[in-house]
Write an enzyme that holds these catalytic residues in place. Structure first.
Site, PDB file in Angstrom:
ATOM      1  N   ASP A  10       0.878  -1.176   0.000  1.00 36.45           N
ATOM      2  CA  ASP A  10       0.000   0.000   0.000  1.00 36.45           C
ATOM      3  C   ASP A  10       0.917   1.228   0.000  1.00 36.45           C
ATOM      4  O   ASP A  10       1.668   1.446   0.959  1.00 36.45           O
ATOM      5  CB  ASP A  10      -0.861  -0.040   1.280  1.00 36.45           C
ATOM      6  CG  ASP A  10      -1.751   1.182   1.432  1.00 36.45           C
ATOM      7  OD1 ASP A  10      -2.689   1.124   2.229  1.00 36.45           O
ATOM      8  OD2 ASP A  10      -1.491   2.205   0.753  1.00 36.45           O
ATOM      9  N   VAL A  33      -5.947   4.957  -6.038  1.00 31.98           N
ATOM     10  CA  VAL A  33      -4.795   5.349  -5.198  1.00 31.98           C
ATOM     11  C   VAL A  33      -4.887   6.834  -4.827  1.00 31.98           C
ATOM     12  O   VAL A  33      -4.466   7.242  -3.738  1.00 31.98           O
ATOM     13  CB  VAL A  33      -3.465   4.991  -5.901  1.00 31.98           C
ATOM     14  CG1 VAL A  33      -3.207   5.861  -7.124  1.00 31.98           C
ATOM     15  CG2 VAL A  33      -2.300   5.071  -4.932  1.00 31.98           C
ATOM     16  N   ASP A  34      -5.487   7.631  -5.686  1.00 34.80           N
ATOM     17  CA  ASP A  34      -5.672   9.065  -5.413  1.00 34.80           C
ATOM     18  C   ASP A  34      -6.499   9.238  -4.131  1.00 34.80           C
ATOM     19  O   ASP A  34      -6.133   9.983  -3.211  1.00 34.80           O
ATOM     20  CB  ASP A  34      -6.407   9.675  -6.617  1.00 34.80           C
ATOM     21  CG  ASP A  34      -6.398  11.191  -6.630  1.00 34.80           C
ATOM     22  OD1 ASP A  34      -7.025  11.762  -7.532  1.00 34.80           O
ATOM     23  OD2 ASP A  34      -5.768  11.805  -5.737  1.00 34.80           O
ATOM     24  N   SER A 117      -2.180   4.770 -14.358  1.00 27.85           N
ATOM     25  CA  SER A 117      -3.132   4.622 -15.465  1.00 27.85           C
ATOM     26  C   SER A 117      -3.689   3.213 -15.689  1.00 27.85           C
ATOM     27  O   SER A 117      -4.546   3.049 -16.568  1.00 27.85           O
ATOM     28  CB  SER A 117      -2.521   5.092 -16.808  1.00 27.85           C
ATOM     29  OG  SER A 117      -2.564   6.501 -16.887  1.00 27.85           O
ATOM     30  N   VAL A 120      -8.536   2.697 -13.184  1.00 28.10           N
ATOM     31  CA  VAL A 120      -9.696   3.387 -13.793  1.00 28.10           C
ATOM     32  C   VAL A 120      -9.399   3.849 -15.218  1.00 28.10           C
ATOM     33  O   VAL A 120     -10.266   3.873 -16.080  1.00 28.10           O
ATOM     34  CB  VAL A 120     -10.063   4.609 -12.906  1.00 28.10           C
ATOM     35  CG1 VAL A 120     -10.970   5.589 -13.605  1.00 28.10           C
ATOM     36  CG2 VAL A 120     -10.676   4.122 -11.607  1.00 28.10           C
TER      37      VAL A 120
HETATM   38  N1  APR Z   1      -1.293   1.644  -3.059  1.00 27.51           N
HETATM   39  C1  APR Z   1      -0.741   1.291  -4.245  1.00 27.51           C
HETATM   40  N2  APR Z   1      -1.448   1.134  -5.383  1.00 27.51           N
HETATM   41  C2  APR Z   1      -2.789   1.330  -5.299  1.00 27.51           C
HETATM   42  C3  APR Z   1      -3.439   1.703  -4.094  1.00 27.51           C
HETATM   43  C4  APR Z   1      -2.624   1.852  -2.948  1.00 27.51           C
HETATM   44  N3  APR Z   1      -3.142   2.207  -1.757  1.00 27.51           N
HETATM   45  N4  APR Z   1      -4.791   1.816  -4.352  1.00 27.51           N
HETATM   46  C5  APR Z   1      -4.953   1.517  -5.655  1.00 27.51           C
HETATM   47  N5  APR Z   1      -3.768   1.218  -6.222  1.00 27.51           N
HETATM   48  C6  APR Z   1      -3.467   0.788  -7.600  1.00 27.51           C
HETATM   49  C7  APR Z   1      -4.595   0.218  -8.410  1.00 27.51           C
HETATM   50  O1  APR Z   1      -4.871  -1.126  -8.002  1.00 27.51           O
HETATM   51  C8  APR Z   1      -3.979   0.286  -9.797  1.00 27.51           C
HETATM   52  O2  APR Z   1      -3.089  -0.809  -9.979  1.00 27.51           O
HETATM   53  O3  APR Z   1      -3.060   1.922  -8.344  1.00 27.51           O
HETATM   54  C9  APR Z   1      -3.143   1.577  -9.726  1.00 27.51           C
HETATM   55  C10 APR Z   1      -3.734   2.766 -10.469  1.00 27.51           C
HETATM   56  O4  APR Z   1      -5.147   2.689 -10.432  1.00 27.51           O
HETATM   57  P1  APR Z   1      -6.076   3.989 -10.173  1.00 27.51           P
HETATM   58  O5  APR Z   1      -5.922   4.426  -8.784  1.00 27.51           O
HETATM   59  O6  APR Z   1      -7.441   3.650 -10.683  1.00 27.51           O
HETATM   60  O7  APR Z   1      -5.413   5.123 -11.093  1.00 27.51           O
HETATM   61  P2  APR Z   1      -5.531   5.384 -12.667  1.00 27.51           P
HETATM   62  O8  APR Z   1      -5.824   4.151 -13.458  1.00 27.51           O
HETATM   63  O9  APR Z   1      -4.280   6.179 -12.990  1.00 27.51           O
HETATM   64  O10 APR Z   1      -6.808   6.328 -12.780  1.00 27.51           O
HETATM   65  C11 APR Z   1      -6.709   7.626 -12.242  1.00 27.51           C
HETATM   66  O11 APR Z   1      -8.689   7.372 -10.954  1.00 27.51           O
HETATM   67  O12 APR Z   1      -8.826   7.618  -8.711  1.00 27.51           O
HETATM   68  C12 APR Z   1      -9.029   8.266  -9.891  1.00 27.51           C
HETATM   69  O13 APR Z   1      -8.650  10.578  -9.365  1.00 27.51           O
HETATM   70  C13 APR Z   1      -8.114   9.445 -10.050  1.00 27.51           C
HETATM   71  O14 APR Z   1      -9.301  10.214 -11.951  1.00 27.51           O
HETATM   72  C14 APR Z   1      -8.112   9.575 -11.531  1.00 27.51           C
HETATM   73  C15 APR Z   1      -8.106   8.125 -12.004  1.00 27.51           C
END
Ligand code: APR
Length: 170
Positions: A10, A33-34, A117, A120
């Site tokens: 995490d 993760v955001d 990326s 989502v």
């Molecule tokens: N630690 C590490 N990795 C994480 C965590 C965490 N706590 N939570 C989620 N992830 C991973 C997800 O499983 C995925 O492998 O981070 C990776 C990126 O996924 P997303 O968070 O969906 O990011 P992304 O695909 O770049 O989409 C960004 O999603 O949350 C919104 O505001 C954000 O609009 C933006 C979009």
């Protein structure tokens, strides 16, 4: 060989100089993760992000880490995958490079990335992992002041793609 590690974990719990946030262009938080980073950092992170007035895809902006164990958060909006014909691969490369440039400018020796990326934003892992690892390795060859970069994967499937990409680099 540049010091790149692939771990399962995490990212909000990593006590490193900088963690990278896979943000969106508003920089005002979201899910994935955001959302996790904003929850762990507390409300001051959003307050500082508001002062940044967003960020272009492929670029990066830096804030303090507040309640996170990390000193800084580097926010980068990754590209949304639209099939590969819209410059997505170069934009993803640019995310990793922009974050590392900011990390170096701010004296960060340890930097942790999530898999930008590939959640989502639906960027295929089989393409994202080699882009990430290749871009990081190239940057570290020119910037030994960054001592270690880790990909912090949230699940085993994601980690397998990054492990393979790193193996292919050796
Ligand atoms: N630690 C590490 N990795 C994480 C965590 C965490 N706590 N939570 C989620 N992830 C991973 C997800 O499983 C995925 O492998 O981070 C990776 C990126 O996924 P997303 O968070 O969906 O990011 P992304 O695909 O770049 O989409 C960004 O999603 O949350 C919104 O505001 C954000 O609009 C933006 C979009």
């Amino acid at each position: 060989m540049p010091n790149i590690e692939i771990i399962l974990g995490d990212i909000t719990r990593q006590a490193v100089d900088a963690i990278v946030n896979a943000a969106n262009c508003s920089l005002l938080g979201g899910g994935g993760v955001d959302g996790a980073i904003h929850r762990a950092a507390g409300p001051e992170l959003l307050a500082e992000c508001r002062t940044l007035h967003g960020c272009e895809t492929g670029k990066a902006k830096i804030t303090k880490g507040y309640r996170l164990p990390a000193k800084y958060v580097i926010h980068t909006p990754g590209p949304v995958w639209h099939g590969g014909g819209y410059g997505e691969e170069e934009l993803l490369r640019s995310c990793y490079r922009s974050c590392l440039e900011l990390a170096a400018e701010n004296g960060c020796e340890t930097v942790d990335f999530p898999s930008i990326s590939t959640g989502v934003y639906h960027f295929p892992l089989e393409k994202a992992a080699p882009i990430a690892v290749g871009t990081i390795a190239a940057f570290l060859r020119e910037h030994p002041e960054i001592r270690r970069v880790r990909m912090v994967c949230f699940d085993g499937r994601t980690k397998a793609f990054y492990d393979r990409a790193l193996e292919e680099l050796r």
